[in-house]
Design an enzyme around this catalytic site. Structure first.
Site, PDB file in Angstrom:
ATOM      1  CG  ASP A  10     -72.479  30.037 -32.648  1.00  0.00           C
ATOM      2  OD1 ASP A  10     -72.613  28.680 -32.911  1.00  0.00           O
ATOM      3  OD2 ASP A  10     -72.581  30.780 -31.639  1.00  0.00           O
TER       4      ASP A  10
ATOM      5  CE  LYS B 229     -67.975  24.149 -34.138  1.00  0.00           C
ATOM      6  NZ  LYS B 229     -68.734  25.655 -33.877  1.00  0.00           N
TER       7      LYS B 229
ATOM      8  N   GLY C 115     -74.688  24.137 -30.454  1.00  0.00           N
ATOM      9  CA  GLY C 115     -76.011  24.231 -32.327  1.00  0.00           C
ATOM     10  C   GLY C 115     -75.245  24.288 -33.967  1.00  0.00           C
ATOM     11  CG  HIS C 116     -72.563  22.301 -35.121  1.00  0.00           C
ATOM     12  ND1 HIS C 116     -71.789  21.121 -34.605  1.00  0.00           N
ATOM     13  CD2 HIS C 116     -71.954  22.753 -33.648  1.00  0.00           C
ATOM     14  CE1 HIS C 116     -70.909  20.987 -34.077  1.00  0.00           C
ATOM     15  NE2 HIS C 116     -70.936  22.313 -33.216  1.00  0.00           N
TER      16      HIS C 116
ATOM     17  CD  GLN D  26     -68.809  23.259 -27.191  1.00  0.00           C
ATOM     18  OE1 GLN D  26     -68.507  22.866 -26.923  1.00  0.00           O
ATOM     19  NE2 GLN D  26     -70.513  23.284 -27.190  1.00  0.00           N
TER      20      GLN D  26
HETATM   21  P1  GDP Z   1     -71.402  25.216 -35.747  1.00  0.00           P
HETATM   22  O1  GDP Z   1     -72.066  25.809 -34.202  1.00  0.00           O
HETATM   23  O2  GDP Z   1     -69.768  26.153 -36.050  1.00  0.00           O
HETATM   24  O3  GDP Z   1     -71.862  24.640 -36.661  1.00  0.00           O
HETATM   25  O4  GDP Z   1     -72.327  27.402 -36.827  1.00  0.00           O
HETATM   26  P2  GDP Z   1     -73.951  27.095 -36.550  1.00  0.00           P
HETATM   27  O5  GDP Z   1     -74.430  26.743 -37.040  1.00  0.00           O
HETATM   28  O6  GDP Z   1     -74.008  27.887 -35.512  1.00  0.00           O
HETATM   29  O7  GDP Z   1     -73.731  28.914 -37.183  1.00  0.00           O
HETATM   30  C1  GDP Z   1     -72.973  29.260 -38.176  1.00  0.00           C
HETATM   31  C2  GDP Z   1     -74.458  30.300 -39.699  1.00  0.00           C
HETATM   32  O8  GDP Z   1     -73.645  30.191 -40.524  1.00  0.00           O
HETATM   33  C3  GDP Z   1     -75.585  28.630 -39.658  1.00  0.00           C
HETATM   34  O9  GDP Z   1     -76.807  29.835 -39.817  1.00  0.00           O
HETATM   35  C4  GDP Z   1     -74.753  28.089 -41.118  1.00  0.00           C
HETATM   36  O10 GDP Z   1     -76.394  28.382 -42.217  1.00  0.00           O
HETATM   37  C5  GDP Z   1     -74.633  29.152 -41.623  1.00  0.00           C
HETATM   38  N1  GDP Z   1     -73.462  29.318 -42.631  1.00  0.00           N
HETATM   39  C6  GDP Z   1     -72.455  28.542 -42.280  1.00  0.00           C
HETATM   40  N2  GDP Z   1     -71.731  28.345 -43.511  1.00  0.00           N
HETATM   41  C7  GDP Z   1     -71.673  29.759 -44.598  1.00  0.00           C
HETATM   42  C8  GDP Z   1     -71.194  30.702 -45.214  1.00  0.00           C
HETATM   43  O11 GDP Z   1     -70.608  30.552 -46.161  1.00  0.00           O
HETATM   44  N3  GDP Z   1     -72.252  31.565 -45.703  1.00  0.00           N
HETATM   45  C9  GDP Z   1     -73.513  31.770 -45.138  1.00  0.00           C
HETATM   46  N4  GDP Z   1     -74.249  32.656 -44.994  1.00  0.00           N
HETATM   47  N5  GDP Z   1     -73.694  31.117 -43.495  1.00  0.00           N
HETATM   48  C10 GDP Z   1     -73.201  29.955 -43.789  1.00  0.00           C
HETATM   49  P1  IMO Z   2     -71.550  25.484 -31.149  1.00  0.00           P
HETATM   50  O1  IMO Z   2     -70.990  24.413 -31.403  1.00  0.00           O
HETATM   51  C1  IMO Z   2     -71.125  29.692 -29.228  1.00  0.00           C
HETATM   52  C2  IMO Z   2     -70.403  29.854 -24.427  1.00  0.00           C
HETATM   53  C3  IMO Z   2     -71.765  30.243 -24.198  1.00  0.00           C
HETATM   54  C4  IMO Z   2     -70.630  31.253 -23.150  1.00  0.00           C
HETATM   55  C5  IMO Z   2     -69.782  29.840 -22.869  1.00  0.00           C
HETATM   56  C6  IMO Z   2     -69.798  28.678 -21.502  1.00  0.00           C
HETATM   57  O2  IMO Z   2     -72.692  25.556 -31.801  1.00  0.00           O
HETATM   58  O3  IMO Z   2     -70.098  26.386 -31.976  1.00  0.00           O
HETATM   59  P2  IMO Z   2     -71.922  26.809 -21.588  1.00  0.00           P
HETATM   60  O4  IMO Z   2     -73.042  26.964 -21.745  1.00  0.00           O
HETATM   61  O5  IMO Z   2     -70.496  25.483 -22.241  1.00  0.00           O
HETATM   62  O6  IMO Z   2     -71.009  26.208 -20.234  1.00  0.00           O
HETATM   63  O7  IMO Z   2     -71.256  28.618 -21.866  1.00  0.00           O
HETATM   64  O8  IMO Z   2     -69.290  29.236 -24.210  1.00  0.00           O
HETATM   65  N1  IMO Z   2     -70.954  28.566 -26.189  1.00  0.00           N
HETATM   66  C7  IMO Z   2     -70.957  28.574 -27.502  1.00  0.00           C
HETATM   67  N2  IMO Z   2     -70.780  30.033 -28.336  1.00  0.00           N
HETATM   68  N3  IMO Z   2     -70.874  27.911 -30.379  1.00  0.00           N
HETATM   69  C8  IMO Z   2     -71.380  27.233 -28.985  1.00  0.00           C
HETATM   70  O9  IMO Z   2     -71.462  25.800 -29.285  1.00  0.00           O
HETATM   71  C9  IMO Z   2     -71.048  27.024 -27.672  1.00  0.00           C
HETATM   72  N4  IMO Z   2     -71.507  26.599 -26.886  1.00  0.00           N
HETATM   73  C10 IMO Z   2     -71.209  27.187 -25.539  1.00  0.00           C
HETATM   74  O10 IMO Z   2     -72.149  30.957 -24.995  1.00  0.00           O
HETATM   75  O11 IMO Z   2     -70.400  31.627 -23.073  1.00  0.00           O
HETATM   76 MG    MG Z   3     -73.133  26.750 -33.370  1.00  0.00          MG
END
Ligand code: GDP
Ligand code: IMO
Ligand code: MG
Length: 423
Positions: A13, A16, A40-41, A223
């Site tokens: 999270d 990416k 979840g991206h 991840q």
């Molecule tokens: P990922 O799994 O690495 O793709 O990240 P997620 O989407 O799960 O979580 C990142 C969150 O931060 C999302 O809600 C993005 O919209 C948000 N986000 C990404 N870059 C920035 C930033 O520079 N500033 C802020 N405020 N939010 C950001």
């Molecule tokens: P993105 O791509 C954050 C975590 C779960 C748990 C562990 C094992 O959005 O960054 P699993 O279901 O994979 O067996 O769970 O890994 N986890 C993540 N945490 N972002 C993710 O993906 C994750 N994918 C798995 O919360 O701790």
């Molecule tokens: Mg994510």
């Protein structure tokens, strides 16, 4: 040609999706190499928000090829739902490609994921419950079902019968749960198979041909480094290799194909799920970061645990991924904090530990040693030029670069595609 890996440097999270989307503008192909719909991206384009779980973030550009490599595990139901959700919003899937060797998540994988977490009780991992671990377990135990198996009904049935011979015993005798029937699963999966089959191909061949033609490939990590089965905080990890090494095994390209590895790094730290977290803020500052950074899981909605930036973790990420640069995200979330802390080492008993310990299970806690940096008040979400950042924000960024030894070439100041500074 510059082929890049975008990898999570922390516990996932990091942003990416946003960074991949931003960089994908100059790519020809965007490729997922591991994980499944545990990811979840989030990508925000012109105020429209997309949450992608399995499909690479490149799908939002009509002319880029989006590829799911063989290292990804695919839940056909979730995949079809995501595909239809995108089509409903006018996104074309004409350039989507799915590896024939990717493993398939079956209903028993999801069941076992939940049952195993329940069995573990207080020592549960806090998985996403999507069946990821049990699917990778079947892969390594050599009883998995792959995408190509779905395309031949006789083969699918034969493999499923064998798999259920094993899994039904497990479900009944170990977990005291209901058993599953071959026919019911085949009936349930039939419409998904029909939807997926036109997209299935030899993606290793596709990628290597593209590389020969000097096309630019971006590999989108899921991840993060600390969730890696080998280099993460085992056993509180996922069941795949999100680190850069996973790209080769997960897509069928050789290491000489890769030029750059970008580590996406949040300006603070979050974790969702159980496991150690030395800089966790179990106080009002943790809540402040969660509220201001909207730190709730995209896949499960769970609140993310929040804490200060941890340099030993980043040095570990630089090393195990061979990072060439970082993309620093969410620095705007730190605006308004008077004093920002950065963990530079841990105190472990009498010892000062500067490198992230590969084995964290210890009676003696790893306590963070902090440096304190003054914060800034100015809204930076509209800044596009590094020199326009407040002095204290620059000092924070430059100190991180100094501590980890590589540059932050992208600094993200908001969730939107254009909200970033490039250096
Ligand atoms: P990922 O799994 O690495 O793709 O990240 P997620 O989407 O799960 O979580 C990142 C969150 O931060 C999302 O809600 C993005 O919209 C948000 N986000 C990404 N870059 C920035 C930033 O520079 N500033 C802020 N405020 N939010 C950001
Ligand atoms: P993105 O791509 C954050 C975590 C779960 C748990 C562990 C094992 O959005 O960054 P699993 O279901 O994979 O067996 O769970 O890994 N986890 C993540 N945490 N972002 C993710 O993906 C994750 N994918 C798995 O919360 O701790
Ligand atoms: Mg994510």
């Amino acid at each position: 040609m510059s082929n890049k890996i975008v990898v999570g440097a922390q516990w996932g999270d990091e942003g990416k999706g946003k960074i991949t989307d931003m960089l994908a503008e100059t790519a020809d192909l965007v490729v997922r190499y591991g994980g499944g719909n545990n990811a979840g991206h989030t990508v925000i384009v012109d105020d429209e928000k997309f949450e992608l779980h399995l499909i690479p973030s490149g799908i939002l550009y009509e002319d880029k090829k989006s590829v799911l490599g063989g290292g990804v595990v695919i839940d056909p139901e979730a995949m079809v739902e995501e595909m239809e959700g995108l089509e409903d919003r006018g996104i074309s899937l004409a350039n989507l490609y799915i590896s024939e060797t990717a493993h398939v998540i079956m209903p028993y994988h999801r069941m076992i994921d939940a049952l195993e977490e329940k069995r573990k009780g207080d020592s549960k991992i806090g998985t996403t419950g999507k069946g990821i671990g049990p699917c990778y377990t079947d892969k390594t135990a050599r009883r998995g079902i792959r995408i190509a198996d779905l395309l031949d009904e006789g083969r699918f049935r034969a493999k499923l019968e064998k798999a259920l011979d094993y899994h039904n015993v497990l479900l009944e005798k170990v977990y005291d749960a209901k058993t599953l029937k071959v026919e019911e699963i085949i009936k349930q999966y039939q419409p998904y198979i029909e939807k997926l089959s036109p997209y299935v191909t030899n993606t290793s061949l596709l990628l290597n041909e593209a590389h020969k033609q000097n096309q630019k490939i971006f590999f989108e990590g899921a991840q993060g480094t600390l969730l890696d089965i080998d280099y993460g905080t085992y056993p509180f990890v996922t069941s795949s290799n999100p680190t850069a090494g996973g790209v080769c095994t997960g897509t069928g390209v050789g290491p000489t194909t890769i030029d750059d590895v970008i580590g996406v790094t949040k300006a603070y730290l979050t974790r969702v799920g159980a496991g150690p977290f030395p800089t966790e803020l179990d106080n009002e500052w943790g809540e402040y970061l969660r509220d201001k950074g909207h730190e709730f899981g995209v896949t499960t909605g769970r609140p993310r645990r929040c804490g200060w930036l941890d340099i030993p973790i980043l040095k570990h990420a630089v090393r195990v991924n061979g990072l060439t640069e970082i993309a620093l995200t969410k620095i705007d979330v730190l605006t308004g904090i008077e004093e920002i802390k950065v963990c530079t080492a841990y105190k472990h008993g009498e010892e000062i530990v500067e490198e992230f310990p590969p084995y964290l299970e210890s009676e003696i806690p790893y306590e963070p040693v902090y440096e304190k940096w003054p914060g800034w008040e100015e809204d930076i979400t509209g800044v596009r030029d590094y020199d326009q950042l407040p002095e204290n924000a620059k000092r924070y960024i430059e100190r991180i670069e100094e501590l980890i030894g590589i540059p932050a070439r992208i600094i993200s100041v908001g969730p939107g595609r254009k909200q970033a500074i490039r250096r």
